[in-house]
Design a protein around this motif. Structure first.
Motif, mmCIF file in Angstrom:
data_model
loop_
_atom_site.group_PDB
_atom_site.id
_atom_site.type_symbol
_atom_site.label_atom_id
_atom_site.label_comp_id
_atom_site.label_asym_id
_atom_site.label_seq_id
_atom_site.Cartn_x
_atom_site.Cartn_y
_atom_site.Cartn_z
ATOM 1 N N THR A 1 0.793 -1.057 0.112
ATOM 2 C CA THR A 1 -0.047 -0.151 0.158
ATOM 3 C C THR A 1 1.210 1.075 -0.209
ATOM 4 O O THR A 1 0.071 2.417 -0.556
ATOM 5 C CB THR A 1 -1.048 0.382 1.314
ATOM 6 N N LEU A 2 1.627 1.457 0.212
ATOM 7 C CA LEU A 2 2.989 2.374 0.350
ATOM 8 C C LEU A 2 3.567 2.763 -1.093
ATOM 9 O O LEU A 2 3.349 4.221 -1.182
ATOM 10 C CB LEU A 2 4.371 1.617 0.755
ATOM 11 N N LEU A 3 2.941 2.306 -2.006
ATOM 12 C CA LEU A 3 2.832 2.422 -3.472
ATOM 13 C C LEU A 3 1.764 3.142 -4.034
ATOM 14 O O LEU A 3 2.191 4.023 -4.578
ATOM 15 C CB LEU A 3 2.968 1.111 -4.666
ATOM 16 N N LEU A 4 0.590 3.119 -3.025
ATOM 17 C CA LEU A 4 -0.487 4.145 -3.766
ATOM 18 C C LEU A 4 -0.433 5.468 -3.982
ATOM 19 O O LEU A 4 -1.043 5.934 -4.090
ATOM 20 C CB LEU A 4 -1.849 3.887 -2.721
ATOM 21 N N PRO A 5 0.119 5.976 -2.432
ATOM 22 C CA PRO A 5 0.540 7.528 -2.092
ATOM 23 C C PRO A 5 1.177 7.992 -3.875
ATOM 24 O O PRO A 5 1.070 9.423 -4.129
ATOM 25 C CB PRO A 5 0.987 8.104 -0.833
ATOM 26 N N ILE A 6 2.498 7.246 -3.448
ATOM 27 C CA ILE A 6 3.537 7.733 -4.368
ATOM 28 C C ILE A 6 2.024 7.347 -6.780
ATOM 29 O O ILE A 6 2.491 8.392 -7.153
ATOM 30 C CB ILE A 6 4.272 6.413 -5.146
ATOM 31 N N GLY A 7 1.434 6.605 -6.614
ATOM 32 C CA GLY A 7 0.842 6.536 -7.360
ATOM 33 C C GLY A 7 -0.339 7.989 -7.536
ATOM 34 O O GLY A 7 -0.395 8.084 -8.444
ATOM 35 N N GLU A 8 -0.813 7.925 -7.078
ATOM 36 C CA GLU A 8 -1.757 9.373 -6.652
ATOM 37 C C GLU A 8 -0.872 11.124 -6.666
ATOM 38 O O GLU A 8 -1.106 11.539 -7.689
ATOM 39 C CB GLU A 8 -1.901 9.870 -5.394
ATOM 40 N N ALA A 9 -0.037 10.633 -6.692
ATOM 41 C CA ALA A 9 1.761 11.994 -7.150
ATOM 42 C C ALA A 9 1.879 11.880 -8.541
ATOM 43 O O ALA A 9 1.777 12.694 -8.982
ATOM 44 C CB ALA A 9 3.108 11.790 -6.296
ATOM 45 N N MET A 10 1.715 10.315 -9.205
ATOM 46 C CA MET A 10 2.008 10.387 -10.754
ATOM 47 C C MET A 10 1.453 10.854 -11.346
ATOM 48 O O MET A 10 1.127 11.383 -11.863
ATOM 49 C CB MET A 10 2.274 8.575 -11.095
ATOM 50 N N ALA A 11 -0.147 10.044 -10.657
ATOM 51 C CA ALA A 11 -1.574 10.859 -11.308
ATOM 52 C C ALA A 11 -1.382 11.869 -10.988
ATOM 53 O O ALA A 11 -2.065 12.712 -12.858
ATOM 54 C CB ALA A 11 -2.815 10.381 -10.448
#
Length: 200
Positions: free
Chosen positions: A133-143
């Motif tokens: 789940t640590l990848l999720l805020p990274i994904g949001e930043a990329m989005a």
């Protein structure tokens, strides 16, 4: 190395060559946790809890997934930067959409003190069920890069050996360097040496 004016681009810059040797700030699980803390994408108590719960090697594996995501996103941004992003690019964003779809985020009402008055605020959070789940805020930043930045304003530093990227938010859109203190200064020094050499 938070110089990009965009956390999603700062994530791309989590591997860079600031002087001569490449440095990967998310080379392992501990590096990923430190980067997330410095980026303020995950609260420190959540990071501490996930570190304590993680199985041996689990955070290193997630850091590997983060590096793969970073390299995919670097390729996507490099391919499209310098011009407006078109709807045709949506198909290429499938890896990012798959990550975002796995989120278990929710909102809740929490106490909030504002202007010396007690009140409430709506807070968005998520269930941190695993290290992945640590990848999720990274994904949001990329989005946010995809949805909120103009790809026409995304640039690569003009430093000859520099690999950093940034969003040019200057009024004239004239930013050329990752940092005036580093690559900009080197370019000034090189131009000065060249003028002295030409004079004599």
């Amino acid at each position: 190395m938070f110089i990009a004016d965009s956390l999603g681009l700062d994530f791309i810059n989590s591997i860079a060559t600031p002087v001569d040797t490449p440095v990967d700030w998310i080379a392992d699980g501990d590096g990923l946790v430190r980067w997330l803390a410095q980026a303020k994408l995950v609260q420190s108590d959540v990071l501490d809890e996930l570190k304590a719960r993680a199985a041996p090697g689990e955070l290193d594996r997630v850091a590997g997934q983060a590096r793969d995501l970073r390299e995919w996103f670097r390729g996507f941004v490099r391919k499209h930067m310098g011009r407006p992003l078109t709807p045709r690019a949506l198909k290429e964003m499938e890896p990012l959409n798959r990550l975002l779809e796995s989120d278990q985020a929710f909102s809740r009402i929490v106490p909030d003190r504002h202007d010396d008055h007690d009140g409430f605020a709506l807070e968005r959070t998520r269930r941190w069920r695993s290290a992945e789940t640590l990848l999720l805020p990274i994904g949001e930043a990329m989005a946010k890069v995809v949805c909120e930045e103009s790809f026409s304003d995304i640039k690569a530093c003009e430093g000859p050996a520099c690999t950093l990227m940034f969003a040019d938010h200057t009024r004239a859109r004239a930013r050329r360097w990752c940092s005036m203190a580093v690559c900009g200064n080197r370019a000034k020094q090189a131009a000065h040496r060249s003028r002295i050499k030409d004079r004599g």
